[in-house]
Design a protein around this motif. Structure first.
Motif: not given
Lengths: 271, 316
Positions: A2-6, B36-45
């Motif tokens: 999951t990633m942030p919502a629109a 899951a990624l939170a808004p604004g996160e910068v994640v290395g994959f």
């Protein structure tokens, strides 16, 4: 995953916007293809070859019939104006993975395909019209404005039908790497039954009846026959338009189904 | 996500047999990958070659349709590729930074991008000025895409992708093939962009300096499965029970230093010792007391070493 919502949503389908994007893409592609005029010229030569050979052969068989020359000059024009090359402009993108760029854009992928198609046809028309004019003058043919105007609707539907047919065949690139053979076979059917090898009226009655129902005559021979004044009255014209509309519906529905199935198989090789 | 790959044995018999009886093998690419990624996160994959990184990114950006499982990005199912979803993401690949018409100039392509993504004219001008400045694009704007070098294409690709201010960025090997200056520019730019716009960034790279400089969080994937999801420094602590002591002590007795830890380097009075993580504080204090130390620093083991160990031995 999951990633942030629109935060906002726009309406999904906007026909006016779609037309704007096709128009914009066409302009871009016209510019893009302007750098390859020599290649386009080879396409024109390939396109006019079939009608010219047909004209020479059938003029020898019926030297006194002015219909032959008129029909083939019209057919030459229809051919260059409606040629489709989606096996190159679309299928190759599947093979080399560059269709990914189109898939990531916020517009249907077909927008680019249609834009490219119209752009190439525009260039082929610009280069093909002088050939048609010269041939027409050489053979002393004369066309009437009423016949040309009457041919416009069947020409537009014929061009659409040709695109739908070739695009549908090009979609097989999702399953096979032999798309050029498949489209080549489709092109052969076009030449045989569309009126290039022989005008439909010169075929035996049974074959002629079948040919009129099949989609190929609607792509090439019907518009040329209308221009040549061979289609008399409204009824045969409406019948031809009806067949064209039915085949456009059939091919476009098949194309949508093939697209939906094919895109699920797409594995983005090399991209 | 599994691929169905045709298989057959070698030789005439097998070849003829495969004409009538085609056989396939299911090849798993990504399995049980959950994060899951939170808004604004910068994640290395990150992960070794063939781990499933790019496949995951393609699923997240909507290029691939996952054969099972659930994926949500910005509240959308990516594979449906809805226009409003695609307007908010960017997928930038180092291998193919710019697609589409290569005959057009960078400026023409940017203008097309403006119309495609419906960026208001005032915003377009503001963004273009900013991107031109940050990515040093002025000299490139009038040039055709096909005539750009790889580094220039990467800069143009970044500008094209960021013109519409995406909320989520997928960066797949963004420094691939770039020289030191190009890679540094790219890293600085991504860091600034993420900070200014609060965009969510998922980055894959085989260059650990990219990951170390941009990503506080790391998702490590191997054989299609998530092996680690957490802070970068915690992974280093977990996988590397040693730290490096770098000290400059011209008059130090080598025997004394060998008792403090394993000597990795020694030159011109500068020593690098490998010391167990839990003994670092005590050893440092002892060395500072007993020796005449001009300089001393405590360093983590190089990230490459940590990640290499994770790839070879697993995170455990």
């Amino acid at each position: 995953m999951t990633m942030p919502a629109a935060s906002y949503r726009r309406p999904a389908f906007r026909p006016r916007r779609l037309l704007q994007m096709i128009s914009l893409r066409t302009r871009m592609e016209v510019l893009e293809w302007s750098g390859t005029w020599w290649f386009l010229l080879t396409l024109v030569v390939q396109a006019v070859l079939g009608p010219l050979i047909g004209m020479f052969v059938w003029s020898a068989v019926y030297p006194a019939d002015p219909y032959v020359a008129t029909y083939y000059v019209a057919l030459l024009l229809v051919t260059v104006m409606t040629e489709s090359f989606e096996q190159f402009t679309f299928s190759e993108k599947i093979y080399d993975g560059t269709i990914s760029h189109d898939l990531l854009r916020p517009q249907p992928v077909i927008v680019n395909t249609i834009g490219t198609n119209i752009a190439i046809r525009t260039w082929l028309t610009i280069m093909g019209v002088p050939v048609a004019l010269l041939t027409g003058i050489a053979f002393g043919i004369s066309l009437t404005w009423t016949a040309i105007l009457a041919a416009l609707p069947v020409f537009v539907l014929g061009a659409t039908l040709n695109f739908c047919w070739i695009f549908m065949l090009s979609l097989t690139a999702f399953w096979t790497e032999r798309v050029h053979s498949i489209v080549g076979f489709g092109w052969t059917l076009n030449s045989l039954l569309g009126g290039t090898i022989a005008p439909l009226v010169f075929l035996p009655e049974r074959l002629r009846d079948i040919g009129q129902i099949l989609p190929f005559y609607g792509m090439l021979g019907l518009p040329a026959d209308v221009v040549a004044g061979r289609v008399h009255g409204l009824e045969p014209l409406l019948t031809g338009l009806g067949y064209q509309a039915v085949w456009i519906t059939v091919f476009s529905t098949a194309a949508v189904l093939l697209w939906r199935a094919g895109i699920r198989r797409y594995t983005v090789v090399g991209a | 996500m599994t691929y169905r790959a045709p298989i057959r044995g070698s030789g005439w018999k097998e070849t003829l047999s495969s004409v009538f009886n085609r056989q396939y093998r299911e090849v798993p690419a990504v399995q049980h990958a959950s994060f899951a990624l939170a808004p604004g996160e910068v994640v290395g994959f990150i992960g070794p070659n063939g781990a499933g990184k790019t496949t995951t990114m393609k699923i997240l950006s909507g290029l691939l349709h996952a054969t099972s499982g659930q994926v949500q990005v910005l509240g959308y199912s990516p594979w449906q590729r809805r226009s409003e979803f695609l307007r908010q993401i960017a997928f930038i690949r180092g291998s193919q930074p710019v697609g589409g018409s290569q005959e057009l100039t960078v400026l023409d392509t940017l203008q097309y991008q403006r119309l495609l993504y419906e960026v208001p004219p005032a915003e377009y001008r503001r963004n273009l000025d900013e991107l031109t400045e940050l990515l040093d694009l002025k000299e490139l704007l009038q040039r055709q895409l096909r005539a750009l070098s790889l580094g220039e294409k990467m800069r143009a690709g970044l500008a094209l992708s960021l013109l519409y201010r995406p909320a989520v960025m997928f960066l797949d090997e963004p420094t691939l093939g770039l020289d030191v200056t190009g890679a540094t520019t790219m890293r600085r730019f991504v860091a600034e962009y993420a900070e200014q716009t609060a965009a969510t960034v998922l980055l894959t790279s085989h260059y650990m300096v990219d990951v170390a400089s941009l990503c506080p969080r790391l998702v490590l994937i191997d054989k299609g499965q998530v092996q680690y999801d957490g802070k970068l420094d915690e992974l280093a602590a977990k996988l590397s029970p040693y730290k490096l002591l770098r000290l400059t002590a011209p008059n130090a007795d080598e025997e004394r230093l060998r008792r403090a830890g394993e000597v990795l380097e020694a030159s011109d009075g500068t020593w690098v010792l490998r010391v167990p993580r839990d003994a670092v504080a005590r050893t440092t204090a002892e060395l500072l007391t007993e020796l005449e130390v001009a300089d001393l620093s405590v360093e983590e083991a190089p990230l490459e070493v940590v990640i290499d160990r994770a790839y070879r031995e697993g995170v455990g």
